[in-house]
Design a protein around this motif. Structure first.
Motif, PDB file in Angstrom:
ATOM      1  N   ILE A 192       0.833  -1.206   0.000  1.00 18.01           N
ATOM      2  CA  ILE A 192       0.000   0.000   0.000  1.00 18.01           C
ATOM      3  C   ILE A 192       0.865   1.253   0.000  1.00 18.01           C
ATOM      4  CG2 ILE A 192      -1.664   1.325   1.366  1.00 18.01           C
ATOM      5  CD1 ILE A 192      -2.829  -1.341   2.310  1.00 18.01           C
ATOM      6  N   GLU A 193       1.921   1.263   0.805  1.00 16.03           N
ATOM      7  CA  GLU A 193       2.818   2.425   0.834  1.00 16.03           C
ATOM      8  C   GLU A 193       3.473   2.641  -0.526  1.00 16.03           C
ATOM      9  OE1 GLU A 193       5.521   1.607   3.982  1.00 16.03           O
ATOM     10  OE2 GLU A 193       4.146   2.231   5.578  1.00 16.03           O
ATOM     11  N   LYS A 210       2.853   5.953  -3.318  1.00 11.09           N
ATOM     12  CA  LYS A 210       3.978   6.763  -3.800  1.00 11.09           C
ATOM     13  C   LYS A 210       4.113   6.708  -5.313  1.00 11.09           C
ATOM     14  CE  LYS A 210       6.714   6.270   0.442  1.00 11.09           C
ATOM     15  NZ  LYS A 210       7.963   5.736   1.048  1.00 11.09           N
ATOM     16  N   GLN A 211       3.625   5.635  -5.939  1.00  9.45           N
ATOM     17  CA  GLN A 211       3.775   5.473  -7.393  1.00  9.45           C
ATOM     18  C   GLN A 211       2.531   5.892  -8.166  1.00  9.45           C
ATOM     19  OE1 GLN A 211       7.488   4.613  -6.986  1.00  9.45           O
ATOM     20  NE2 GLN A 211       6.602   4.415  -9.010  1.00  9.45           N
ATOM     21  N   ASP A 212       1.608   6.566  -7.527  1.00  7.67           N
ATOM     22  CA  ASP A 212       0.355   6.926  -8.184  1.00  7.67           C
ATOM     23  C   ASP A 212       0.569   7.980  -9.262  1.00  7.67           C
ATOM     24  OD1 ASP A 212      -2.437   6.919  -8.607  1.00  7.67           O
ATOM     25  OD2 ASP A 212      -2.678   8.664  -7.310  1.00  7.67           O
ATOM     26  N   VAL A 252       2.805  -5.092 -10.612  1.00  6.08           N
ATOM     27  CA  VAL A 252       1.850  -4.801 -11.686  1.00  6.08           C
ATOM     28  C   VAL A 252       1.972  -3.328 -12.041  1.00  6.08           C
ATOM     29  CG1 VAL A 252      -0.592  -4.683 -12.314  1.00  6.08           C
ATOM     30  CG2 VAL A 252       0.242  -6.612 -10.957  1.00  6.08           C
ATOM     31  N   VAL A 253       1.940  -3.031 -13.354  1.00  8.87           N
ATOM     32  CA  VAL A 253       1.959  -1.652 -13.830  1.00  8.87           C
ATOM     33  C   VAL A 253       0.721  -1.443 -14.704  1.00  8.87           C
ATOM     34  CG1 VAL A 253       3.193   0.093 -15.164  1.00  8.87           C
ATOM     35  CG2 VAL A 253       4.477  -1.558 -13.783  1.00  8.87           C
ATOM     36  N   LEU A 254      -0.059  -0.417 -14.390  1.00  7.17           N
ATOM     37  CA  LEU A 254      -1.279  -0.103 -15.138  1.00  7.17           C
ATOM     38  C   LEU A 254      -1.054   1.138 -15.978  1.00  7.17           C
ATOM     39  CD1 LEU A 254      -3.863  -0.527 -12.224  1.00  7.17           C
ATOM     40  CD2 LEU A 254      -3.155  -2.258 -13.881  1.00  7.17           C
ATOM     41  N   VAL A 255      -1.484   1.087 -17.248  1.00  7.94           N
ATOM     42  CA  VAL A 255      -1.389   2.246 -18.129  1.00  7.94           C
ATOM     43  C   VAL A 255      -2.756   2.499 -18.744  1.00  7.94           C
ATOM     44  CG1 VAL A 255       1.054   1.905 -18.655  1.00  7.94           C
ATOM     45  CG2 VAL A 255      -0.669   0.819 -20.094  1.00  7.94           C
ATOM     46  N   GLY A 256      -3.046   3.768 -18.989  1.00  9.87           N
ATOM     47  CA  GLY A 256      -4.323   4.141 -19.589  1.00  9.87           C
ATOM     48  C   GLY A 256      -4.518   5.632 -19.507  1.00  9.87           C
ATOM     49  N   VAL A 257      -5.517   6.128 -20.243  1.00 11.59           N
ATOM     50  CA  VAL A 257      -5.799   7.559 -20.237  1.00 11.59           C
ATOM     51  C   VAL A 257      -6.443   7.939 -18.908  1.00 11.59           C
ATOM     52  CG1 VAL A 257      -6.068   7.592 -22.739  1.00 11.59           C
ATOM     53  CG2 VAL A 257      -8.085   7.275 -21.285  1.00 11.59           C
ATOM     54  N   SER A 258      -6.608   9.217 -18.692  1.00 15.00           N
ATOM     55  CA  SER A 258      -7.183   9.718 -17.444  1.00 15.00           C
ATOM     56  C   SER A 258      -8.605   9.228 -17.257  1.00 15.00           C
ATOM     57  CB  SER A 258      -7.157  11.256 -17.461  1.00 15.00           C
ATOM     58  OG  SER A 258      -7.818  11.778 -16.331  1.00 15.00           O
ATOM     59  N   ARG A 259      -8.966   8.889 -16.031  1.00 12.48           N
ATOM     60  CA  ARG A 259     -10.292   8.471 -15.596  1.00 12.48           C
ATOM     61  C   ARG A 259     -10.688   7.082 -16.089  1.00 12.48           C
ATOM     62  NH1 ARG A 259      -9.839  11.357 -11.683  1.00 12.48           N
ATOM     63  NH2 ARG A 259     -11.951  10.719 -11.110  1.00 12.48           N
ATOM     64  N   THR A 260      -9.726   6.206 -16.281  1.00 12.41           N
ATOM     65  CA  THR A 260     -10.030   4.809 -16.594  1.00 12.41           C
ATOM     66  C   THR A 260      -9.953   3.928 -15.355  1.00 12.41           C
ATOM     67  OG1 THR A 260      -7.718   4.532 -17.296  1.00 12.41           O
ATOM     68  CG2 THR A 260      -9.372   4.881 -19.025  1.00 12.41           C
ATOM     69  N   GLY A 261      -9.828   4.521 -14.190  1.00 13.24           N
ATOM     70  CA  GLY A 261      -9.862   3.758 -12.944  1.00 13.24           C
ATOM     71  C   GLY A 261      -8.537   3.176 -12.516  1.00 13.24           C
ATOM     72  N   LYS A 262      -7.435   3.796 -12.929  1.00 11.01           N
ATOM     73  CA  LYS A 262      -6.126   3.249 -12.586  1.00 11.01           C
ATOM     74  C   LYS A 262      -5.858   3.326 -11.085  1.00 11.01           C
ATOM     75  CE  LYS A 262      -3.837   6.016 -15.289  1.00 11.01           C
ATOM     76  NZ  LYS A 262      -5.006   6.769 -15.774  1.00 11.01           N
ATOM     77  N   THR A 263      -6.147   4.479 -10.471  1.00 10.69           N
ATOM     78  CA  THR A 263      -5.841   4.647  -9.042  1.00 10.69           C
ATOM     79  C   THR A 263      -6.672   3.733  -8.142  1.00 10.69           C
ATOM     80  OG1 THR A 263      -5.072   6.921  -9.364  1.00 10.69           O
ATOM     81  CG2 THR A 263      -5.784   6.286  -7.146  1.00 10.69           C
ATOM     82  N   PRO A 264      -8.003   3.702  -8.263  1.00  5.89           N
ATOM     83  CA  PRO A 264      -8.761   2.785  -7.385  1.00  5.89           C
ATOM     84  C   PRO A 264      -8.394   1.328  -7.595  1.00  5.89           C
ATOM     85  CG  PRO A 264     -10.188   3.775  -9.048  1.00  5.89           C
ATOM     86  CD  PRO A 264      -8.902   4.515  -9.100  1.00  5.89           C
ATOM     87  N   LEU A 265      -8.103   0.942  -8.841  1.00  5.31           N
ATOM     88  CA  LEU A 265      -7.690  -0.436  -9.103  1.00  5.31           C
ATOM     89  C   LEU A 265      -6.342  -0.711  -8.451  1.00  5.31           C
ATOM     90  CD1 LEU A 265      -8.089  -3.154 -10.495  1.00  5.31           C
ATOM     91  CD2 LEU A 265      -7.131  -2.153 -12.588  1.00  5.31           C
ATOM     92  N   SER A 266      -5.444   0.271  -8.489  1.00  4.07           N
ATOM     93  CA  SER A 266      -4.130   0.104  -7.861  1.00  4.07           C
ATOM     94  C   SER A 266      -4.263  -0.102  -6.360  1.00  4.07           C
ATOM     95  CB  SER A 266      -3.256   1.330  -8.146  1.00  4.07           C
ATOM     96  OG  SER A 266      -3.049   1.513  -9.524  1.00  4.07           O
ATOM     97  N   ILE A 267      -5.092   0.711  -5.709  1.00  4.10           N
ATOM     98  CA  ILE A 267      -5.268   0.597  -4.257  1.00  4.10           C
ATOM     99  C   ILE A 267      -5.909  -0.742  -3.895  1.00  4.10           C
ATOM    100  CG2 ILE A 267      -6.407   1.610  -2.256  1.00  4.10           C
ATOM    101  CD1 ILE A 267      -4.068   3.231  -3.324  1.00  4.10           C
ATOM    102  N   TYR A 268      -6.865  -1.181  -4.704  1.00  3.36           N
ATOM    103  CA  TYR A 268      -7.524  -2.467  -4.431  1.00  3.36           C
ATOM    104  C   TYR A 268      -6.517  -3.615  -4.511  1.00  3.36           C
ATOM    105  CZ  TYR A 268     -10.815  -6.347  -4.817  1.00  3.36           C
ATOM    106  OH  TYR A 268     -11.497  -7.522  -4.614  1.00  3.36           O
ATOM    107  N   ALA A 322       2.039   0.174  -9.728  1.00  3.99           N
ATOM    108  CA  ALA A 322       2.324   1.520 -10.221  1.00  3.99           C
ATOM    109  C   ALA A 322       1.394   1.798 -11.381  1.00  3.99           C
ATOM    110  CB  ALA A 322       3.783   1.645 -10.663  1.00  3.99           C
ATOM    111  N   ASN A 323       0.954   3.036 -11.536  1.00  2.00           N
ATOM    112  CA  ASN A 323       0.110   3.374 -12.693  1.00  2.00           C
ATOM    113  C   ASN A 323       0.692   4.572 -13.417  1.00  2.00           C
ATOM    114  OD1 ASN A 323      -1.612   5.969 -12.036  1.00  2.00           O
ATOM    115  ND2 ASN A 323      -1.667   4.737 -10.157  1.00  2.00           N
ATOM    116  N   VAL A 324       0.636   4.501 -14.733  1.00  2.00           N
ATOM    117  CA  VAL A 324       1.234   5.522 -15.595  1.00  2.00           C
ATOM    118  C   VAL A 324       0.156   6.072 -16.517  1.00  2.00           C
ATOM    119  CG1 VAL A 324       2.985   6.007 -17.346  1.00  2.00           C
ATOM    120  CG2 VAL A 324       3.460   4.337 -15.523  1.00  2.00           C
TER     121      VAL A 324
END
Length: 403
Positions: free
Chosen positions: A245-246, A250-252, A265-281, A290-292
């Motif tokens: 989680i920490e 930091k990688q958001d 796991v690294v997530l990529v996508g345009v803005s508002r595709t749910g990268k941050t909530p998926l990362s936290i889950y 990390a999400n880019v």
């Protein structure tokens, strides 16, 4: 002795010694009789009602339900030829007593539905998630309200008298009782009371606990999570989740791209595709994520193409849905009227998604996951399935696929 029947003290599993009893059950149980509706006099007219906003009514009712004060509420049901309202009166502190009036004061129209009571001696997480998963099998009936359902959770129930009050209320309303009670004596009390009062019930936790106890040959403790006599050990998995989680926070949003090689796991996508909530889950399950973001005119970090490509997952979404999400986001950011922004413009959204698709095509190893209409849990399940298949060297086609 409980109104003609006795709670059995025989152990659930013959070869296993009976579990120790909780002090609360030392006194004899007394199950009050449910009065016969046919012999009761005509009910008094409902008390004077205060007109309150529908949202305030819902909040007040939710507070009362969470604290278990919904018992003994009068229910006035509508018949097919009556235009009378449905009123719910809650007992409790004066600041939380609200009269919920539906159908007349401009509130939302709520249908009388089947009642499901969930009872737990812990947090109720197991019962609530089990019921929600089961209700997911009835979407075809629940969406158009042809079979409305009202669920009510009572957590932290470790007192028999409180348990019997809830069962009595379920009997009055013709409800279904689903319970997760770790103490076998409490579970047996619930079972026999439901049988006496004709309340359909299911023990969610009991059959699984019995099966595991039989398999292990060890008696269960009979203590709910968080009980004073239950030890809680800080395992490696616990510290792994905290570390994940920490790292994920930091990688958001593309921060510290030099640490992408440390991510699981690294997530990529345009803005508002749910990268941050998926990362936290995923982080809560112990995965460093990390999400880019993909932004037109901004080059992706070079380290993204230098790390192991099989840990990268691409997210995409329907352009119409994305535009609606971005419009809502733009309002929260303060873009109104004269403050123009192409962030939520239809043409810009489609162009940005097309730009991302071209990047995905150039990187066929990245699985492309369509998140439109998917819950975070569903998307996470797809990511973890592919992630574990690749770690176990399962055969995967080396082409870009959409999930």
């Amino acid at each position: 002795m409980i109104s003609g029947f006795t709670i059995s003290k025989t152990p659930l599993i013959p070869p296993i010694p009976p579990p120790r009893k909780r002090p609360i059950l030392k006194k004899p149980l007394s199950i009050p009789e449910i009065p016969n509706p046919s012999s009761e006099p005509e009910p008094d007219p409902p008390p004077a009602r205060r007109s309150v906003s529908p949202q305030l009514s819902r909040w007040s009712r939710a507070r009362a339900l969470r604290s278990g004060r919904r018992l003994d509420r009068p229910v006035h049901r509508k018949d097919s030829f009556s235009s009378s309202t449905t009123t719910t009166v809650l007992d409790g502190p004066p600041d939380e007593i609200q009269a919920v009036q539906l159908g007349v004061d401009g509130g939302e129209d709520e249908e009388e539905g089947k009642v499901i009571y969930m009872v737990s001696d812990g947090t109720g997480w197991t019962a609530e998630n089990s019921v929600n998963a089961a209700l997911g099998q009835f979407d075809h009936c629940l969406v158009d309200r042809r079979c409305a359902v009202n669920t009510h959770l009572f957590s932290g129930i470790d007192d028999v008298e409180h348990l019997l009050e809830i069962i009595k209320q379920a009997a009055k309303e013709g409800g279904l009782l689903l319970y997760t009670l770790a103490d076998p004596s409490m579970a047996e009390a619930a079972k026999q009371a439901c049988r006496l009062w004709g309340v359909p019930s299911t023990d969610i936790l009991g059959p699984i606990t019995e099966a595991i106890a039989t398999h292990l040959g060890v008696s269960p403790s009979g203590l709910p999570r968080g009980a004073p006599g239950r030890k809680v050990f800080l395992t490696k998995e616990y510290f792994k989740r905290i570390e994940a989680i920490e790292f994920t926070i930091k990688q958001d949003d593309g921060a510290s791209p030099q640490n992408l090689n440390k991510a699981d796991v690294v997530l990529v996508g345009v803005s508002r595709t749910g990268k941050t909530p998926l990362s936290i889950y995923l982080a809560q399950k112990g995965y460093k994520v990390a999400n880019v973001p993909i932004v037109m005119g901004v080059e992706l970090p070079k380290t993204l193409f230098q790390i192991e490509q099989e840990k990268i997952f691409a997210l995409t979404i329907n352009p119409v849905v994305l535009q609606a999400i971005r419009k809502a986001r733009a309002k929260t950011l303060g873009f109104h009227g004269e403050q123009r922004s192409n962030y939520s413009e239809k043409d810009h959204v489609r162009e940005e998604l097309a730009f991302a698709s071209r990047i995905f095509v150039l990187n066929p190893v990245w699985p492309v996951i369509e998140v439109t209409g998917k819950a975070i849990e569903e998307t996470a399940a797809v990511v973890l399935r592919i992630h574990h298949d690749r770690k176990q060297k399962c055969l995967m086609p080396r082409i870009s696929r959409r999930y």
